[in-house]
Design a protein around this motif. Sequence first.
Motif: not given
Length: 869
Positions: A713-716, A560-561, A707-708
């Motif tokens: 969002k992806v991590t959460r 995803e990242l 980007t951060l």
Amino acid sequence: MNAHTKPPRWATWLLTRWSHPDAREELQGDMLEMYAYWLQRRGKPAADRKYCLVVIRLLRPFARRRRTADYPETYSFSPAMIQNYFKIAFRNLLKSKTFSAVNIMGLALGMACSLAILLWIRDERGVDAFHANKDQLYRIYMREYFSGKVQGVIWTPGPLAEELKKSVPEIEMTTPFSWTVPQTFSVGTKTHKQATNWASGDFFKMFSFKLLQGTPDGALRDPGSIAISRNMAEVFFGSPEQAIGKAIRYDNRKEMTVTAVFENIGTNSTLQFDCLMTWDAYIDDNGWAKDWGNTDPLTFFKLRKDADPAKVEAKMRHLLDKTNRDAGKPYKTQLAMQPFHEYYLNSNIKDAKMDGGRIEYVRLFTFVAVFILLIACINFMNLATARSTRRAKEVGVRKVVGAMRSMLAGQFMGEALLITLLSAGLAVLLVALLLPSFNSLTGKQMVLPVSEPSFWGIIAGLLIVTSLVAGSYPAMFLSSLNPVRILKGALKSDSSSGWVRQGLVVFQFGLSVILIVGMIIIYRQVGFVQNKNLGFDRENLVYFPIEGELFNKFDILKTELSRIPGVKHVSHMTATPASNGNGTDGITWPGSDPNDQVRFTPVGVGYDFIKTMDLKMALGRDFSRDFPTDSSGVIVNETAVKVMGLKEPVGREIKWGKSKVHIVGVLKDFHFQSLHTAIRPLIAYLGARQPSGNVVIRIEAGKTPETLVTIGKVTRKLNPNVPFTYAFTDQEYARQYQSEQIVGKLAGYFAFLAIFISCLGLFGLAAFTAEQRTKEIGVRKVLGASVAGIVALLSRDFLKLVVMAIVLASPVAWYIMKQWLQGFAYQIDIEWWMFALAGVIAVLIAVFTISFQSIKAATANPVRSLRSE
């Protein structure tokens, strides 16, 4: 007084042996009259007779007044006399406003600087002093002997704490104490990260951390217990009272019960944590920590009050021998101990002993405080002795009247004490105003402890020391003046004090030059370590911990990242990019010496690690999914190859413990620790993801903020119960040199203060010199001297002293800074231009200071200066 003008012996005897003080005072005038008559009868020079008659005329009114009841009957330190001294001191202050202002301001700045540093030193030495058992608390460290060498290690085996309690009867309590890890805790919808440590049930019985709820015995009673801080209790439960007995979820996988709430830990404690869990809980998650062969926690213990620390250390020295920890290894380990109250200031290991650390800065700032205060005191000495001609007649008259030298010295010491008192009041005011900025700079939370007697003890000590140092030499000098030479006017030709003043000017400017050189070198070294090429690009490199569900979802996370615009590469590692202090000594290779020990730094990495870190390969290749055998492969750095002495390392097989691994590539050396430490042998393996590891991401330059946001969002989404936190590698790397940065800034401020105070004194001396040479300057101007010529005339003598100070101080500064640089494995060269720059700064400031008075004197109207003639 010449031999031919010496008074008759009977008169001297009568004056000095007369027993009654009142009669002695009344004889003064008669004595001088007889002396004048004796000179006249013997045909002595008229100048001598004139001198005696002048003195008689001066003393007769004074002698008559002394016979009245309104004047003190004796010349001693009576309350009336002391009051008179202070009146005279105040009058002198008001009479010479410029010199008084210079003295008071210089001493105030010096005392303010010293007071601020003394408060900082007091705060530093007060760390961990609140523990009731501080004199019985110790920590363990290990000394490893191998190949004729010895090295120290602060981390110890996990089972050591319990073994100490069993094997050494003098030890009452023990506890392991893990390294601090930010962990996620949640209660309902509230989720926060807290600084977490693990310890045994003895912890709160050994250390005096205040418990608001719970008891020391029950705080860490079983693996499900947790002790939390007041802040943590208020965040999750509202108050400490409501937190007791409640459940709190740890890492979204364990339910813990709050068994104690402790007061928030202040900055006066070395141990900093938000919550504590039991060591048994740590063992449940990290089974390897129960083995004697692994080192992980710190170990603390408490001795009985009657125990002898030296005997206890001798007993425990070879305790590890019976554990077979060193069996089959090329080294032997011995235990040593350090008093816990020395832990904060002496945290470095030197020659396998705890030596150095913040104590070096305490010593450094102590010297700086003394230097600054000494420079301010020198100003007072110089101005007091330079203006001695102004007080000479007063001294002569008092001596003739009967004042003893000790009385005069006491008078001048009292004047110095008065000026110091005024300066001390101003200094306390300055410290009170500047303390918030000083706290911000040093990371402290100091306040003026006006309610503590110890603070006023510091003020009193500073006051006494300053007045003694500043006033002693002027008091001794002025009280030693010869009354005959004074009243004859011969003092002006006496240059004995001039050499002392010149020496003091050289000394204080020498101290200033040392501070300026130190500031330049510290700034250069800090800039060097922050800008040095580390062997990888630390810019735009972000990392965050693998925790919660990310441990099992890393492959999905990486996919995803990698799709996010702005993300260049993604990998993981067991350490952090900016710091890796792990060690392993179980590596051998063909031809290695079995009796030698080489400690390698291991790091577990993922695919694309080298591209993510932007490392350079010297030989071989990176790990790749195309090579299944890479699971048993390793990558080493150039330093490791040199240590092993392998000419063709790629493909060579080495042993790591009981396993055989092969080298697939060689990395060019890069710094994975601070520049205080030399590059060590590194061995990277294709490691499994660990809960203590980190995700490492390379972001495209210029796209970091947006980007951060997307990364968060992806991590959460994949890890909803854990807050997303991240760190920049460049910022974490710079934080390793925070102490050096603070020292550099303080060195700059102190150097400025030192040169400013020195120039205050130089300003006063230049003003006095110009005043003394007013008529000379007037004559020179009438005869055609230019302003530039007069300025050069007045400045030349002072500049010679400044140049001399630079020459003498430079070798001292070189030695001091060379010793400071030894703390860095990689350091700048001390170059000649650094001393030249410091000299130019000192000279320019001195020229500006002197020229101000010189130009003022040179442009004055000569008619005014010569009119009195």
